[in-house]
Write an enzyme that holds these catalytic residues in place. Structure first.
Site, PDB file in Angstrom:
ATOM      1  N   ASP A 483     -25.612 -39.234 -10.429  1.00  0.00           N
ATOM      2  CA  ASP A 483     -25.030 -40.871 -10.630  1.00  0.00           C
ATOM      3  C   ASP A 483     -26.069 -41.686 -10.350  1.00  0.00           C
ATOM      4  OD1 ASP A 483     -22.251 -40.013 -10.408  1.00  0.00           O
ATOM      5  OD2 ASP A 483     -22.668 -38.925  -7.762  1.00  0.00           O
TER       6      ASP A 483
HETATM    7  C1  GLC Z   1     -24.096 -35.981  -5.934  1.00  0.00           C
HETATM    8  C2  GLC Z   1     -22.817 -36.238  -5.731  1.00  0.00           C
HETATM    9  C3  GLC Z   1     -22.544 -35.028  -7.397  1.00  0.00           C
HETATM   10  C4  GLC Z   1     -23.667 -35.332  -8.024  1.00  0.00           C
HETATM   11  C5  GLC Z   1     -25.278 -34.915  -8.157  1.00  0.00           C
HETATM   12  C6  GLC Z   1     -26.007 -36.494  -8.532  1.00  0.00           C
HETATM   13  O1  GLC Z   1     -24.090 -34.532  -5.171  1.00  0.00           O
HETATM   14  O2  GLC Z   1     -21.881 -35.160  -4.953  1.00  0.00           O
HETATM   15  O3  GLC Z   1     -21.668 -35.744  -7.801  1.00  0.00           O
HETATM   16  O4  GLC Z   1     -23.389 -35.258  -9.905  1.00  0.00           O
HETATM   17  O5  GLC Z   1     -25.095 -36.628  -7.016  1.00  0.00           O
HETATM   18  O6  GLC Z   1     -26.415 -37.217  -8.991  1.00  0.00           O
END
Ligand code: GLC
Length: 797
Positions: A483
């Site tokens: 993210d």
């Molecule tokens: C958090 C989010 C997940 C994402 C991860 C890496 O765990 O819940 O959806 O893939 O971060 O950014």
């Protein structure tokens, strides 16, 4: 683990020193009613939704961090001594007088204080939407004791975010009254907001539930207003009302609480039970349910029977898989705590913990898809429902809500990976159950019309095909699995190399399903798309020692040896293997680069070196503290994919080495801080001064993946369309192991022997004494199938 240990049978985590470095919690839930409970009694309760159905309040960022909670205070009416039955909130010394056991679906707090031995059991019954706190007090002194026992909760009543940000007005709608005849407090709110965001919008309706708080003995006094119970300039440690008495007045404005006092008198050696229940009744059913609900668990035998059912249910759930390997520590996680955590994450939808407060975001699309893979074994019906819920979050063009609330509300973000996770959830469910009928189930699209699950899958293929950039790789959009790679290539540009691998892996899964169903031609271009992606990856993404992570603006490479920070990212190595890219030499080299550049004493890092300068053309990752979260921590979820990739390469020692390092109980708890019995989202890397500190425990996809990767790829026992496969990839030092696996109505009792000390490879398999060709076990006649696997070079080779 200096604050606790597992019980000998591995089924309980015993907190032997309750002064834990962070709240060490457990979840109590029947899938509808939820409670968190820390070893010190802290935690929240909610009904269905932590946002809309909040029963008790969490005062965000409070100190201590787990206040308020579900507390039982005791006052000796002769000596005036006051303590609580969990160490906090009174915090009476010595703390060593307190012990806690977290089990599956229950928590037990024991204490020996002031000549009173106590045990409180907290749990949520399977078929009843309430939390029971059953206390038993035993007089271990030599005199008659006259005690007052007080149960205490702080209510939120309805929309948790509005309660927090608009309390000054919100409190005017709180109502709490005592029902004399039933001996119970009833609490509700006369208005209710159902919007998902924090809003001042005034909807013309009331909260649709009554919360109640009751006890199995005559109520001597009660309290309904926080300020009257706690008193000015005090907190839960020393509530004024324990000295001055409870007002026994109802409330129609203010901070709502429930406090119930019962008085006991009992002689030396005698015991008394005090059973509190905190629960909810839907308003439409209030008149019918009020009396039975309140009175149901007043009898300790009824409580014990309800707890026995909770225990049976967990034994059933956890009993679908069982491992007995030479590594007892790994077994405790594989058999119990990892599937337990995965089921909790599935039920909770990852939204409520002391890290996630249940007020900001709904279900993550990709998170939910991944959560289903852990429960399809033991809860196929619920996995199916969740898959269909995911189908309903999709538009006809195949794009899906990034997060959603299940009531039609959600948000589109253009993360390039989200829709593809649907393929994982569908294929894994069908492999497990053989329920191909799922493909014909019809669900609506978000923008009108409806289609079968098969049509939803084809919409995902179209999304993938329409989402490619100049190198033929997925347009990054607002991110991919990561993210925080959210501004690669500007607002909507850039291309994700990992995304390309992920598309390949998911298209492979879909094509495998279509081949099995002999509808290979119906892939809507999926086959050509897969081949084009593989070609683009091999042509553009190889960096010499590993695969790069992304293309940004103007051919800028991210995750390349030429970069100063973020030279190498783990996901574009592990997923090159999982996607089955064709060049094995590159795959081996890529995974060797993970070992060489990313491995730490805590496990493999997500990327390295961590970013130390802000780069607005990459995004949030570069703004995050180095060594934390996505900026170079040991992110445990992708670390599971490293284990999987090493298994796929057949390197058992390396795979198990990573797996073992990542077990949550490996690091000194004063360094690790988070609970040692469940995975955390990340462990701080060696690039930060708090190296080894774990954070965001419980609500992480790590549990689902570690559970599946350890069974499917280390033990090698995994579902396929044809049947159950056995193909272990283990440490060469393991001479043998045993496992059990329920699969489509059969219980497979599997013994694996490894006489030659190999890491992978199966020489022969006998199922019920008959030789098996290949690695797919047959469907036996009986309900049990005994399997003997001998590892080694294949016969005749
Ligand atoms: C958090 C989010 C997940 C994402 C991860 C890496 O765990 O819940 O959806 O893939 O971060 O950014």
């Amino acid at each position: 683990m200096n604050y606790g240990r597992f019980s000998d049978d591995g089924r309980e985590f015993l907190v032997t020193d309750v002064r834990t470095p962070s709240p060490w919690i457990n979840y109590l839930t029947n899938g509808r009613y939820f409670a968190t409970i820390s070893a010190n009694g802290g935690g929240i309760s909610y009904d269905r939704s932590p946002l809309h159905g909040r029963i008790t309040r969490y005062r965000i960022n409070d100190v201590p961090p787990d206040r308020p909670g579900k507390y039982i205070y005791v006052k000796d009416r002769d000596s005036g001594e006051i303590w609580s039955l969990t160490w906090q909130p009174v915090g009476r010394e010595p703390a060593a007088a307190y012990r806690v056991a977290h089990g599956f679906g229950y928590t037990r707090a024991e204490a020996e204080v002031a000549g009173i031995a106590s045990s409180v059991l907290f749990f949520v019954p399977i078929d009843d939407d309430r939390k029971i706190w059953k206390a038993v007090l035993t007089n271990t002194s030599t005199r008659v004791r006259r005690l007052s026992v007080f149960g205490y909760v702080e209510f939120a009543l309805g929309h948790a975010l509005v309660d927090l940000i608009n309390q000054c007005d919100d409190q005017h709608f709180n109502r709490v009254h005592f029902d004399e005849g039933l001996g119970a407090l009833f609490a509700t709110k006369t208005y209710w907001v159902t919007e998902t965001r924090g809003t001042q919008q005034q909807e013309n309706k009331e909260w649709d539930r009554w919360a109640y708080f009751t006890v199995n003995r005559p109520v001597a006094a009660y309290e309904t207003v926080r300020e009257r119970f706690i008193g000015p300039f005090r907190n839960e440690t020393d509530p004024a009302a324990l000295g001055s008495g409870l007002s026994s007045k109802d409330m129609d404005c203010g901070n709502a609480v429930g406090a119930l006092q019962v008085d006991l008198e009992f002689g030396p050696g005698e015991s008394r039970d005090v059973i509190f229940s905190l629960g909810v009744i839907p308003k439409p059913e209030f008149d019918r349910l009020k009396q039975p609900s309140v009175e149901k668990y007043r009898d300790p035998a009824a409580v014990d029977a309800a707890l026995a059912r909770v225990r049976e249910e967990w034994e059933r759930f956890l009993g679908h898989t069982r491992a007995a390997t030479p590594d007892g520590e790994a077994d405790v996680f594989m058999n119990f705590w990892t599937p337990y955590q995965a089921k909790v994450a599935f039920d909770v939808g990852r939204v409520a913990s002391f890290y996630y407060w249940g007020i900001g975001r709904g279900f993550g699309y990709r998170d939910t898809a991944q959560d289903t893979i852990a429960i399809s074994i033991a809860e196929p019906r619920r996995a199916r429902d969740r898959v269909l819920l995911l189908a309903r979050q999709m538009r006809r063009d195949g794009n899906v809500y990034h997060h959603f609330y299940g009531d039609g509300q959600g948000e589109f973000t253009r993360h390039c990976d989200d829709p593809l996770w649907f393929i994982l959830a569908v294929t894994e469910y069908i492999k497990e159950t053989g329920d191909f009928g799922l493909l014909d189930a019809v669900e609506p699209f978000l923008d009108g019309e409806e289609g079968s699950v098969l049509e939803h899958l084809l919409a995902v293929v179209r999304f993938a095909g329409a989402n490619l950039g100049p190198h033929g790789l997925p347009v990054f959009g607002r991110g991919d699995w990561n993210d925080t790679l959210d501004y690669i290539g500007g607002k909507d540009g850039g291309e994700s190399v990992w995304g390309g691998m992920f598309y390949v892996a998911m298209l492979n899964r879909l094509l495998e399903l279509f081949e099995f169903l002999m509808i290979a031609g119906r892939h809507d271009g999926g086959l050509e798309l897969r081949d084009r992606l593989v070609e683009a990856l091999e042509k553009f993404a190889w960096d010499g020692e590993w695969y790069i992570r992304a293309f940004g603006e103007g051919e800028k490479k991210i995750g390349s040896s030429g970069n100063r920070y973020g030279k190498i990212f783990v996901n574009s190595q592990s997923w090159a293997v999982i996607a089955g890219l064709p060049d094995r030499t590159r795959l081996v080299r890529a995974m060797d680069s993970v070992a060489g550049h990313l491995d730490t004493p805590y496990g493999p890092k997500i990327c390295a070196p961590a970013f130390r300068e802000i780069d607005p053309t990459i995004g949030l990752i570069t703004r995050c503290a180095r060594g934390k979260k996505e900026n170079g921590a040991v992110f445990c979820h992708p670390a599971a994919w490293v284990v999987q990739a090493e298994c796929l390469l057949g390197r058992g020692d390396r795979a198990f080495g990573y797996f073992k390092k990542l077990l949550p109980d490996r690091v000194d708890s004063d360094i690790f801080v988070a609970e040692p019995y469940v995975y955390s989202q990340y462990i701080t890397s060696d690039e930060h001064e708090t190296a080894g500190r774990a954070s965001h425990s419980w609500q992480t996809g790590t549990a689902a993946w570690m559970f599946r990767v350890s069974f499917d790829h280390i033990l090698g026992i995994r579902p396929s369309y044809e049947g159950l496969v056995v193909d272990p990839v283990i440490p060469r030092a393991w001479k043998a192991f045993k496992a059990e696996r329920a699969f489509r109505g059969t219980r497979y009792l599997i013994e694996v022997e490894n006489p030659d000390g190999v890491g992978s490879g199966v020489r022969s398999i006998l199922a019920d004494g008959r030789p098996v060709r290949g690695s797919v076990l047959p469907r036996p006649d009986g309900a049990v199938c005994r399997v003997l696997v001998t590892m080694g070079a294949a016969e005749g080779s």
